[in-house]
Design a protein around this motif. Structure first.
Motif, PDB file in Angstrom:
ATOM      1  N   MET A  23       0.805  -1.145   0.002  1.00 20.70           N
ATOM      2  CA  MET A  23       0.114   0.000  -0.083  1.00 20.70           C
ATOM      3  C   MET A  23       0.770   1.071   0.000  1.00 20.70           C
ATOM      4  N   LEU A  24       1.939   1.306   0.454  1.00 19.90           N
ATOM      5  CA  LEU A  24       3.058   2.209   0.450  1.00 19.90           C
ATOM      6  C   LEU A  24       3.881   2.173  -0.615  1.00 19.90           C
ATOM      7  N   GLN A  26       4.296   3.437  -3.186  1.00 26.32           N
ATOM      8  CA  GLN A  26       4.500   5.105  -4.078  1.00 26.32           C
ATOM      9  C   GLN A  26       4.800   6.016  -2.878  1.00 26.32           C
ATOM     10  N   ALA A  27       4.864   5.298  -1.581  1.00 24.10           N
ATOM     11  CA  ALA A  27       5.105   6.485  -0.594  1.00 24.10           C
ATOM     12  C   ALA A  27       6.212   7.401  -0.623  1.00 24.10           C
ATOM     13  N   GLY A  28       7.314   7.020  -1.429  1.00 25.21           N
ATOM     14  CA  GLY A  28       8.424   7.573  -1.466  1.00 25.21           C
ATOM     15  C   GLY A  28       8.860   8.008  -2.929  1.00 25.21           C
ATOM     16  N   TRP A  29       7.845   8.173  -4.040  1.00 24.14           N
ATOM     17  CA  TRP A  29       7.625   8.364  -5.360  1.00 24.14           C
ATOM     18  C   TRP A  29       8.762   9.312  -5.586  1.00 24.14           C
ATOM     19  N   LEU A  37      12.109   3.147  -3.297  1.00 28.16           N
ATOM     20  CA  LEU A  37      12.007   3.294  -1.792  1.00 28.16           C
ATOM     21  C   LEU A  37      10.731   2.133  -1.231  1.00 28.16           C
ATOM     22  N   GLY A  38       9.632   2.533  -1.876  1.00 25.08           N
ATOM     23  CA  GLY A  38       8.379   1.510  -1.672  1.00 25.08           C
ATOM     24  C   GLY A  38       8.687   0.235  -1.737  1.00 25.08           C
ATOM     25  N   TYR A  41      10.881  -1.228   0.920  1.00 22.94           N
ATOM     26  CA  TYR A  41      10.091  -1.122   2.126  1.00 22.94           C
ATOM     27  C   TYR A  41       9.255  -2.662   2.136  1.00 22.94           C
ATOM     28  N   PRO A  72       0.901   0.635  -9.512  1.00 22.91           N
ATOM     29  CA  PRO A  72       0.939   0.066  -8.078  1.00 22.91           C
ATOM     30  C   PRO A  72      -0.042  -0.796  -7.565  1.00 22.91           C
ATOM     31  N   HIS A  73      -1.251  -1.156  -8.313  1.00 19.63           N
ATOM     32  CA  HIS A  73      -2.059  -2.364  -7.875  1.00 19.63           C
ATOM     33  C   HIS A  73      -1.327  -3.746  -8.403  1.00 19.63           C
ATOM     34  N   ARG A 171      -3.872  -7.042  -5.302  1.00 18.61           N
ATOM     35  CA  ARG A 171      -2.872  -6.895  -4.592  1.00 18.61           C
ATOM     36  C   ARG A 171      -2.932  -8.103  -3.531  1.00 18.61           C
TER      37      ARG A 171
END
Lengths: 266, 205
Positions: A23-24, A26-29, A37-38, A41, A72-73, A171
């Motif tokens: 779920m994360l 793309q949190a560091g895209w 990064l994602g 992680y 992302p999915h 996912r």
């Protein structure tokens, strides 16, 4: 007689970890590494299990900070497939074997990044999103016409559920299928028939959009008094989009023209 | 007006920023889609019907470009929220005008996002350094910085856009000839049909 290796199964708990951590993704895209990064992680708990040797684990972490990007999915497929190939890296006893296994990981990651995006982008963003938008509008109108309480809230919830059911399913199954198939994943993805599914969703979405358009022309607050002008705007917008004109540009031009004509007393 | 600027608008801007994080950073569950943000912000600002109308139009207009790779289409959450706040807030900008202004702001937010994305590249270097020195990446700290900066930038953008453009557009409308408003209103009435024509074309390809 050749022995057929049994498909490897994802250890208990790791699928859930990959699911939640994806779920994360793309949190560091960022523009350089995109989802790097994602990706690390999500993969890190798996890497800790696979690589008992801290030096090898460190090298794997550094490798996975390199460029990666996909839809992302769909990222779970790549995460599972990468993890199973990392096990081969961990098993290598010679430096040359390790280098060859690392190359396989890198090659697979690169190939899956673009292949999964090529399947996921048209499905999720090009088809499912507009289709669920059309059916959300139909649900709003239907619930409102039936006098249901909170038609917008319920209609929107239905639209969100229609998008998220396949998105969360992808996912959830992605890490397991990726892990089980490894380098055979592209063939498995082909078998799943994403383009055919996208075509079906597009047809369902088109039916929803046609229904929403008919309702807008016939049902208050927009319609109710059948207007040729409204139907002409609808057909005109369709034609202008065919020719590549954006609705924002068309709306702004119409607003400007209408305001100027009104000011000029036309 | 002062309660709006000091309490209402900051709270609404922060809520919009939290929802907007779903667009790229967290989840992609589409709770940031204008069909959700529009009615929700409209409800919070006291006009859910207007919010739903603007949200639906922004949703369809924003579907014309796909968010693939590094492409950043107009940010639908920001566009819907600013359009609704400009109309449902104390300035009361007619939706015929707040719609294109909101969409322009959604596109402008892309500039802010691009800056944040460029800045985030430095986080890779931090992660790499942490792996080399400690063998572990301090993910909580890293995500807090990555997501926190994005949330702050988006909230500030929404607040500044609505606080500055609301009174400015309100004043501009009083200077314009009175007959301009009916002209804008006519196009606003046609907007649902413009959007539905575009949606039909999108799904018929």
């Amino acid at each position: 007689m050749t022995a057929v290796a049994a498909p490897r199964t994802l250890p208990a708990g790791e699928r859930e970890t990959l699911f939640w951590r994806s779920m994360l993704i793309q949190a560091g895209w960022n523009f350089e590494g995109m989802q790097n990064l994602g990706f690390l992680y999500a993969l890190e708990p798996g890497l800790a299990r696979v690589h008992r040797d801290p030096e090898r684990r460190r090298r794997a972490q550094m490798r996975h900070l390199g460029f990666f990007n996909t839809e992302p999915h769909m990222a779970g497929f790549a995460l599972g497939a990468t993890l199973v190939l990392e096990e081969d890296v961990a098993r290598a006893t010679e430096d040359a074997d390790e280098a060859a296994a690392v190359q396989r990981v890198e090659r697979l990651k690169r190939a899956l990044g673009s292949a999964l995006a090529a399947l996921g982008d048209p499905f999720y963003w090009g088809t499912l999103r507009p289709a669920t938008a059309a059916w959300t509008l139909v649900a709003w109108t239907a619930l409102w016409t039936l006098g249901a309480p909170s038609p917008v809230a319920f209609g929107t919830a239905l639209g969100l559920a229609a998008f998220n059911a396949p998105a969360l399913w992808t996912r959830w199954v992605g890490p397991r299928l990726g892990y089980e198939r490894g380098e055979g994943l592209p063939a498995e993805l082909k078998r799943l028939g994403w383009p055919e599914k996208a075509l079906l969703v597009r047809r369902i979405g088109l039916a929803g959009a046609a229904l929403a358009a008919a309702a807008a022309l016939a049902v208050p607050p927009f319609g109710g008094t059948p207007s040729w002008a409204n139907a002409a705007v609808l057909a005109g917008a369709f034609g202008l989009r065919l020719r590549g004109h954006g609705s924002l540009g068309v709306y702004s031009a119409l607003a400007l023209a209408s305001a100027v004509l009104s000011a000029a007393g036309a | 007006m002062s309660a709006w600027l000091s309490v209402g608008l900051p709270a609404l801007s922060a809520s919009v920023a939290v929802l907007e994080a779903d667009t790229v950073l967290v989840g992609q569950w589409l709770v940031s889609r204008p069909l959700v943000v529009g009615p929700l912000v409209g409800w919070l600002a006291g006009d859910p019907v207007l919010g739903a109308g603007l949200g639906a139009l922004v949703e369809v207009f924003c579907l014309e470009e796909l968010p693939v790779g590094s492409v950043m289409p107009p940010n639908g959450a920001v566009a819907a929220a600013t359009a609704v706040l400009l109309s449902a807030g104390p300035s009361g900008i007619p939706p015929a005008l707040s719609l294109p202004v909101g969409l322009a702001l959604g596109a402008l937010h892309g500039r802010v996002e691009a800056r944040v994305r460029s800045w985030r590249a430095a986080l890779t270097a931090r992660a790499l350094e942490a792996v080399v020195t400690e063998g572990v990446v301090p993910w909580r700290r890293l995500w807090a910085r990555s997501v926190g900066v994005h949330l702050a930038a988006t909230a500030l953008f929404v607040y500044a856009a609505v606080a500055l453009l609301g009174p400015t557009l309100d004043r501009a409308l009083t200077w314009l000839p009175g007959s301009v408003s009916p002209g804008l209103e006519r196009v606003w009435q046609a907007a649902p049909f413009l959007a539905l024509g575009s949606l039909l074309q999108r799904l018929s390809r």
